[in-house]
Design an enzyme around this catalytic site. Structure first.
Site, PDB file in Angstrom:
ATOM      1  N   ASP A   1       0.875  -1.153   0.000  1.00 40.60           N
ATOM      2  CA  ASP A   1       0.000   0.000   0.000  1.00 40.60           C
ATOM      3  C   ASP A   1       0.928   1.223   0.000  1.00 40.60           C
ATOM      4  O   ASP A   1       2.107   1.088   0.307  1.00 40.60           O
ATOM      5  CB  ASP A   1      -0.826  -0.075   1.293  1.00 40.60           C
ATOM      6  CG  ASP A   1      -1.532   1.209   1.590  1.00 40.60           C
ATOM      7  OD1 ASP A   1      -2.268   1.672   0.718  1.00 40.60           O
ATOM      8  OD2 ASP A   1      -1.349   1.743   2.693  1.00 40.60           O
TER       9      ASP A   1
ATOM     10  N   ASP B   1      -6.683  -1.178   4.997  1.00 40.18           N
ATOM     11  CA  ASP B   1      -6.279  -2.200   4.039  1.00 40.18           C
ATOM     12  C   ASP B   1      -6.617  -3.594   4.510  1.00 40.18           C
ATOM     13  O   ASP B   1      -6.134  -4.577   3.941  1.00 40.18           O
ATOM     14  CB  ASP B   1      -4.772  -2.123   3.787  1.00 40.18           C
ATOM     15  CG  ASP B   1      -4.378  -0.796   3.184  1.00 40.18           C
ATOM     16  OD1 ASP B   1      -5.118  -0.320   2.319  1.00 40.18           O
ATOM     17  OD2 ASP B   1      -3.353  -0.250   3.594  1.00 40.18           O
TER      18      ASP B   1
ATOM     19  N   ASP C   1      -1.068  -0.575   5.900  1.00 45.87           N
ATOM     20  CA  ASP C   1      -0.974   0.086   7.201  1.00 45.87           C
ATOM     21  C   ASP C   1      -2.014  -0.476   8.173  1.00 45.87           C
ATOM     22  O   ASP C   1      -2.055  -0.115   9.322  1.00 45.87           O
ATOM     23  CB  ASP C   1      -1.110   1.608   7.070  1.00 45.87           C
ATOM     24  CG  ASP C   1      -2.409   2.004   6.403  1.00 45.87           C
ATOM     25  OD1 ASP C   1      -3.344   1.201   6.381  1.00 45.87           O
ATOM     26  OD2 ASP C   1      -2.480   3.134   5.886  1.00 45.87           O
TER      27      ASP C   1
HETATM   28  P1  ADP Z   1      -3.370   4.637  -0.113  1.00 47.26           P
HETATM   29  O1  ADP Z   1      -3.590   3.523  -1.041  1.00 47.26           O
HETATM   30  O2  ADP Z   1      -2.427   5.640  -0.663  1.00 47.26           O
HETATM   31  O3  ADP Z   1      -3.037   4.234   1.261  1.00 47.26           O
HETATM   32  P2  ADP Z   1      -6.100   5.115   0.709  1.00 47.26           P
HETATM   33  O4  ADP Z   1      -6.832   3.976   0.076  1.00 47.26           O
HETATM   34  O5  ADP Z   1      -5.886   5.102   2.149  1.00 47.26           O
HETATM   35  O6  ADP Z   1      -4.749   5.414  -0.059  1.00 47.26           O
HETATM   36  O7  ADP Z   1      -6.849   6.432   0.327  1.00 47.26           O
HETATM   37  C1  ADP Z   1      -6.975   6.811  -1.037  1.00 47.26           C
HETATM   38  C2  ADP Z   1      -7.324   8.251  -1.180  1.00 47.26           C
HETATM   39  O8  ADP Z   1      -8.592   8.494  -0.592  1.00 47.26           O
HETATM   40  C3  ADP Z   1      -6.376   9.175  -0.476  1.00 47.26           C
HETATM   41  O9  ADP Z   1      -5.294   9.512  -1.291  1.00 47.26           O
HETATM   42  C4  ADP Z   1      -7.286  10.375  -0.199  1.00 47.26           C
HETATM   43  O10 ADP Z   1      -7.362  11.189  -1.338  1.00 47.26           O
HETATM   44  C5  ADP Z   1      -8.626   9.751   0.048  1.00 47.26           C
HETATM   45  N1  ADP Z   1      -8.886   9.551   1.470  1.00 47.26           N
HETATM   46  C6  ADP Z   1      -8.958   8.377   2.117  1.00 47.26           C
HETATM   47  N2  ADP Z   1      -9.238   8.537   3.417  1.00 47.26           N
HETATM   48  C7  ADP Z   1      -9.321   9.862   3.615  1.00 47.26           C
HETATM   49  C8  ADP Z   1      -9.592  10.696   4.743  1.00 47.26           C
HETATM   50  N3  ADP Z   1      -9.790  10.179   5.963  1.00 47.26           N
HETATM   51  N4  ADP Z   1      -9.608  12.019   4.561  1.00 47.26           N
HETATM   52  C9  ADP Z   1      -9.401  12.541   3.352  1.00 47.26           C
HETATM   53  N5  ADP Z   1      -9.141  11.828   2.259  1.00 47.26           N
HETATM   54  C10 ADP Z   1      -9.105  10.512   2.362  1.00 47.26           C
HETATM   55 MG    MG Z   2      -3.335   3.337   3.184  1.00 47.49          MG
END
Ligand code: ADP
Ligand code: MG
Length: 604
Positions: A310, A502, A498
């Site tokens: 991730d 995920d 993390d």
């Molecule tokens: P990654 O794969 O980079 O860990 P995530 O799946 O956690 O990303 O989140 C993907 C996207 O969704 C983030 O880049 C953000 O734009 C948005 N996002 C997710 N959770 C939040 C949150 N709590 N607040 C704001 N944006 C969020």
């Molecule tokens: Mg993440």
């Protein structure tokens, strides 16, 4: 343990007496010695037969020694039991030692806690702490439950959880994880979880369950023993029955031969040393802050050849900075505050950052409901207004026209359907990430892939810097687990996340690894491996450690089987002495266990 040693010593003295004397005196001494060290084994063998589980090593030993007695070989009969006892004792000790290194984690638990109630501090059982209670932790005490420091500052010894020897400084606003030891100042902590739901409890549960998850090697041995023991008994009977006809030995001599065959055939070296090796490997990893949930994972890790990651919080360290703020109506500061309120209930690395960056004390009373949409953002009702914070996908979903911003991770903010502006944040790649990925490739992990919910441009930058082979961007959590699913085939697949959002991918992969599992109960219970030390380079190290553990377990299987068969042939067909058989049996057991204990000292 001490009682056992004393019994064996007395039995040994009696045996010496028996050998030194002769006639009835010798017989009486030998019987006394036998009863002391062997009665329990015979009783166990009988008990096992009654419960339908006969033909185990107790049975083999009892059969051999009782038969030795009946054929008049008294000292030998005692020696069989005596040395079997010594071997057992030794193995118990080894198992205990390997268990100890995992069990030092057990020391995480606190017996008492102090909470503030009506202005005074009272002592309670940790299990009585409720979410929201103010827990007072003074220097020298362990943090009983997970929570947030509300006043005071101190440094924590986190070593029993993370293997990290440098104390971690903490002050108001920082999280305190159960199991940390408070070193200096007194702090007040607002409990964020009950004892039951705290990190320590989930780790303890994991350790308790880890012994149930057996590796193929261990399962093989159990199966092996099932066919092996009856085969050996049959072999012994055949030797006793046939030798008098085909050689010039008489019946009593052939029985002696069959007996030595029985004694050396006992598979205790195998039965004990292989599980000890695995437990030692798990213990060695635990010492360095890596929790492995069972020997089957050691086996899988050793063979893994593909790793998926991730991005946010895994390849990047979750320390963000704001690179730009654009606000339509509010001041920049007010926009940030609004976002912080909206993120109040989320534990996503982005939320944690925004709350910290805004630097405000959030008045939870103004928030009436909040929802986290994985891969999109959050939706929170503040003072009756529905506030959205998230990416472009979220705005599209809610039909809100937003500004098009191409660079970095963009958080769009909208309130009651009105677009308020955006905050661009960027995070930093973990400094150790490129080295860790390089190391993975070096040790034979052929493919590394990054899966992220972030934009293409942000993803490309991180993948390039970390040296990841491939990346896929704009994925929702479900898409991520679908990607993991697609990649499953052949050798075990690792997914590192993390652990906060995920969980589906972690659960889907053959080996689900979570980073920074500290403080996240869900992460710990969903994953197969937890890097509690929050270090990416622990992954290649854990793989290497697993391979070494497997090698040692294999050495033991080969060593004990080889020595067993060699001595079995010597005793069964060439008439080697019964004493020789007795020493060979204990010898190989001790050697195998000593070898297994090397896993505990494996370098990490
Ligand atoms: P990654 O794969 O980079 O860990 P995530 O799946 O956690 O990303 O989140 C993907 C996207 O969704 C983030 O880049 C953000 O734009 C948005 N996002 C997710 N959770 C939040 C949150 N709590 N607040 C704001 N944006 C969020
Ligand atoms: Mg993440």
């Amino acid at each position: 343990m001490k009682k056992k040693i004393a019994k064996l010593c007395v039995s040994f003295a009696l045996l010496m007496g028996g050998i030194a004397t002769s006639g009835t005196v010798s017989l009486i001494l030998c019987i006394a010695a036998f009863l002391l060290c062997g009665a329990e084994v015979v009783i166990n063998a009988v008990k096992n037969i009654l419960s339908g589980e006969f033909l185990d090593e107790c049975f083999l030993m009892s059969l051999a020694s009782v038969a030795a007695f009946l054929t008049g070989q008294y000292p030998e009969a005692v020696a069989i039991m005596l040395f079997y006892g010594v071997g057992e004792l030794f193995c118990d000790h080894a198992t205990e030692r390997s268990r100890d290194s995992v069990a030092h984690l057990m020391d995480l638990k606190t017996e008492e806690a102090y909470i503030k109630k009506d202005g005074s501090v009272i002592k309670v059982d940790p299990s009585e702490i409720k979410v929201g209670d103010t827990v007072v932790v003074s220097a020298g005490q362990k943090v009983p439950v997970d929570g947030k420091i509300i006043s005071g500052s101190t440094s924590f010894d986190t070593s029993s959880l993370t293997g990290e020897s440098i104390p971690r400084d903490a002050a108001a606003g920082d999280t305190a994880v159960s199991g940390f030891i408070n070193l200096t100042g007194t702090v007040e902590i607002e409990a964020a979880a009950t004892f039951e739901d705290s990190t320590v409890s989930s780790i303890l549960k994991l350790i308790e369950e880890s012994t149930d998850k057996k590796s193929h090697a261990e399962k093989f041995i159990t199966k092996f023993a099932k066919y092996y023991t009856p085969a050996v008994v049959l072999g012994a009977v055949l030797i006793a029955a046939i030798t008098p006809f085909v050689t010039d030995l008489n019946l009593s001599e052939s029985i002696t031969r069959a007996l030595s065959f029985l004694v050396v055939s006992c598979p205790c070296a195998l039965l004990i040393s292989v599980p000890v090796a695995f437990f030692g490997g798990i213990g060695a990893a635990a010492k360095h802050g890596v929790l492995i949930q069972g020997s089957n994972m050691i086996e899988a890790l050793a063979k893994a050849d593909k790793a998926m990651f991730d991005k946010t919080g895994t390849l990047t360290d979750g320390t963000f900075h704001v690179s730009r703020i654009h606000s339509e109506h509010l001041s920049e500061n007010e926009l940030l505050k609004l976002a912080a309120y909206a993120e109040y209930n989320s534990t996503h690395p982005i939320s944690v950052f925004i709350k910290k960056e805004s630097g405000i004390e959030i008045d939870a009373g103004r928030i009436s409901s909040s929802e986290e949409m994985s891969g999109y953002g959050v939706c929170t009702v503040i003072d009756g207004k529905r506030v959205l914070v998230g990416n472009q996908k979220l705005m599209k979903k809610e039909s809100i026209t937003c500004a098009a911003v191409e660079t970095g991770c963009v958080l769009h903010v909208a309130s009651d359907g009105v677009y308020e502006g955006y905050i661009v944040i960027s995070d930093r790649i973990r400094p150790e990430a490129p080295k860790a990925i390089r190391k993975l490739h070096e040790i034979g992990v052929s493919k590394t892939v990054m899966l992220t919910g972030d934009t293409e441009s942000a993803a490309e930058k991180v993948a390039k810097a970390a040296g990841i082979d491939e990346f896929k961007a704009n994925l929702l959590p479900n898409d991520k687990s679908a990607e993991v699913e697609k990649a499953l085939s052949g050798n075990p697949l690792i997914f590192v996340g993390d652990g906060i959002n995920d969980a589906p991918s972690i659960a889907r992969a053959d080996i689900g690894v979570s980073m920074g599992g500290l403080g996240s109960d869900a992460a710990i219970s969903a994953s197969d491996v937890v890097l509690m030390n929050d270090r990416l380079e622990s992954l290649p190290k854990t793989i290497l450690l697993s391979r070494k553990t497997i090698r040692i377990a294999k050495e033991n299987i080969v060593l004990s089987l080889f020595v067993k068969f060699a001595v079995m042939i010597l005793c069964g067909f060439f008439g080697a002495d019964l004493w020789y058989a007795i020493f060979a049996d204990v010898g190989v057991c001790i050697l195998a266990v000593l070898n297994a204990l090397r896993t505990l000292k494996l370098k990490f």
